[in-house]
Scaffold this motif. Sequence first.
Motif, short mmCIF file in Angstrom:
data_model
loop_
_atom_site.label_atom_id
_atom_site.label_comp_id
_atom_site.label_asym_id
_atom_site.label_seq_id
_atom_site.Cartn_x
_atom_site.Cartn_y
_atom_site.Cartn_z
N VAL A 71 3.22 -7.84 1.13
CA VAL A 71 4.46 -7.16 0.74
C VAL A 71 5.03 -6.47 1.97
O VAL A 71 4.30 -6.17 2.92
N THR A 72 6.35 -6.24 1.94
CA THR A 72 7.01 -5.77 3.16
C THR A 72 6.37 -4.52 3.75
O THR A 72 6.25 -4.41 4.96
N THR A 73 5.93 -3.60 2.89
CA THR A 73 5.38 -2.36 3.42
C THR A 73 4.08 -2.61 4.19
O THR A 73 3.75 -1.86 5.10
N ASN A 104 9.00 -8.96 -0.50
CA ASN A 104 8.75 -7.79 -1.35
C ASN A 104 7.83 -8.17 -2.51
O ASN A 104 7.45 -9.33 -2.65
N ARG A 105 7.45 -7.17 -3.30
CA ARG A 105 6.41 -7.41 -4.30
C ARG A 105 6.75 -8.54 -5.25
O ARG A 105 5.92 -9.42 -5.51
N SER A 139 10.83 -4.23 -5.39
CA SER A 139 9.92 -3.63 -4.41
C SER A 139 8.80 -2.89 -5.13
O SER A 139 9.03 -2.19 -6.14
N GLY A 140 7.59 -3.03 -4.62
CA GLY A 140 6.45 -2.35 -5.20
C GLY A 140 6.53 -0.84 -5.00
O GLY A 140 6.11 -0.07 -5.85
N THR A 141 7.07 -0.43 -3.85
CA THR A 141 7.21 1.00 -3.57
C THR A 141 8.14 1.62 -4.62
O THR A 141 7.86 2.68 -5.17
N MET A 174 -1.17 -6.37 -1.40
CA MET A 174 -0.19 -5.61 -2.17
C MET A 174 -0.84 -4.38 -2.79
O MET A 174 -2.06 -4.23 -2.70
N MET A 175 -0.02 -3.54 -3.42
CA MET A 175 -0.63 -2.36 -4.05
C MET A 175 -0.62 -2.47 -5.56
O MET A 175 -1.46 -1.87 -6.21
N ARG A 205 14.18 1.80 -2.64
CA ARG A 205 14.08 0.40 -2.20
C ARG A 205 14.73 -0.48 -3.27
O ARG A 205 14.98 -0.05 -4.39
N TRP A 227 -4.21 -0.14 -1.07
CA TRP A 227 -3.87 -1.50 -0.67
C TRP A 227 -4.99 -2.41 -1.12
O TRP A 227 -6.17 -2.10 -0.95
P1 PGA Z 1 7.10 -3.33 -1.20
O1 PGA Z 1 5.54 -3.13 -1.11
O2 PGA Z 1 7.70 -2.04 -1.63
O3 PGA Z 1 7.40 -3.68 0.21
O4 PGA Z 1 7.38 -4.44 -2.19
C1 PGA Z 1 4.78 -2.35 -1.89
C2 PGA Z 1 3.85 -3.17 -2.79
O5 PGA Z 1 4.30 -3.99 -3.60
O6 PGA Z 1 2.66 -3.02 -2.66
#
Ligand code: PGA
Length: 315
Positions: free
Chosen positions: A108-110, A137-138, A206-208, A155-156, A202, A282
């Motif tokens: 994932v981007t983060t 991204n997620r 996005s996972g964040t 990923m998280m 975001r 993570w």
């Molecule tokens: P993201 O990453 O916000 O870059 O998608 C976070 C994740 O999904 O773990």
Amino acid sequence: MPTLLKRLQRVTPQQLRAFESTARLRSVTRAAQELHVSQPTVSIQLREIALAVGEPLFETVGRQLRLTQAGEAMQDAANEITGCWQRFETRMAEVHGLLRGRLRIAAVTTAEYFVPDLLGPFAAAHPGVDIELTVENRDRVVDRLQRSRDDLSVMMLPPDELPLDTFPFLDNPLVVIAAADHPLAGKRLTLSRLAKARWLMREPGSGTRMAAEQHFARVGFEPHIAMSLGSNEAIKHAVSAGLGLAVVSRLAVADIVDTPSPARGPQLVQLKVSGFPIRRQWLLVWRRDQPMSAAAKRFVSYLRESRPSRASLAH
Ligand code: PGA
């Protein structure tokens, strides 16, 4: 007198080989020929191994060489030792088989801020492994997982609906950042103090963003979302320009300062908001229902062994 185990531990591979050949060929002369050494050399090695055991391993019946009971037990042990080295040899062949392997990782981007640091030593130790790193991204990483496009993902928040194995390898604190000259910088705050603040989020997917939204929903906080931005870098620039606050992974911001210095241009601070950091991890993630490539297996054990810490990574 040292114990039997201690004496056996001093048996050399040459002595063991002389014993193994002699036991199999039932002849010291033939063992010497097979091992390309002289007959007295084999005899000395056999004497030493018998001394270690503390009793004779061979007896001569007529002109025939036979194993004693202790000799038979030693033959079993020697076979086991040889088998053990053979299994080791197979494992090493697998390890060297990696030289032609390929490792496809989606992050994932983060995770782009630290995954290259994890891959560096692995790539150096396995020069023949072609590593393909995809950063999305997620939502897109989950989509790739669904279609089994990668060997491993980082990923998280892994999806619940897929059969996955996961290995958590690093903590991922999510923090609230603000421009360094923000009036609330340095103060202890509750989220409700930030009800009127402008929040930069975001993009959806996005996972964040998902983790931040889950947290806000859990504590009953409704942020005023002023803008959605498609990357951590865009978020950081917008926050340092004073456009609002944001939740980001601590690993995405190397440049947080404690004491802002106006001379150094736009900077970011971490706000002290209760309930933060959101503690996440993570994870290395892979499909449980798909065979795992040798390169992927090796990378999982590399990560298990190296136990990276935030301090050991670049940020
Ligand atoms: P993201 O990453 O916000 O870059 O998608 C976070 C994740 O999904 O773990």
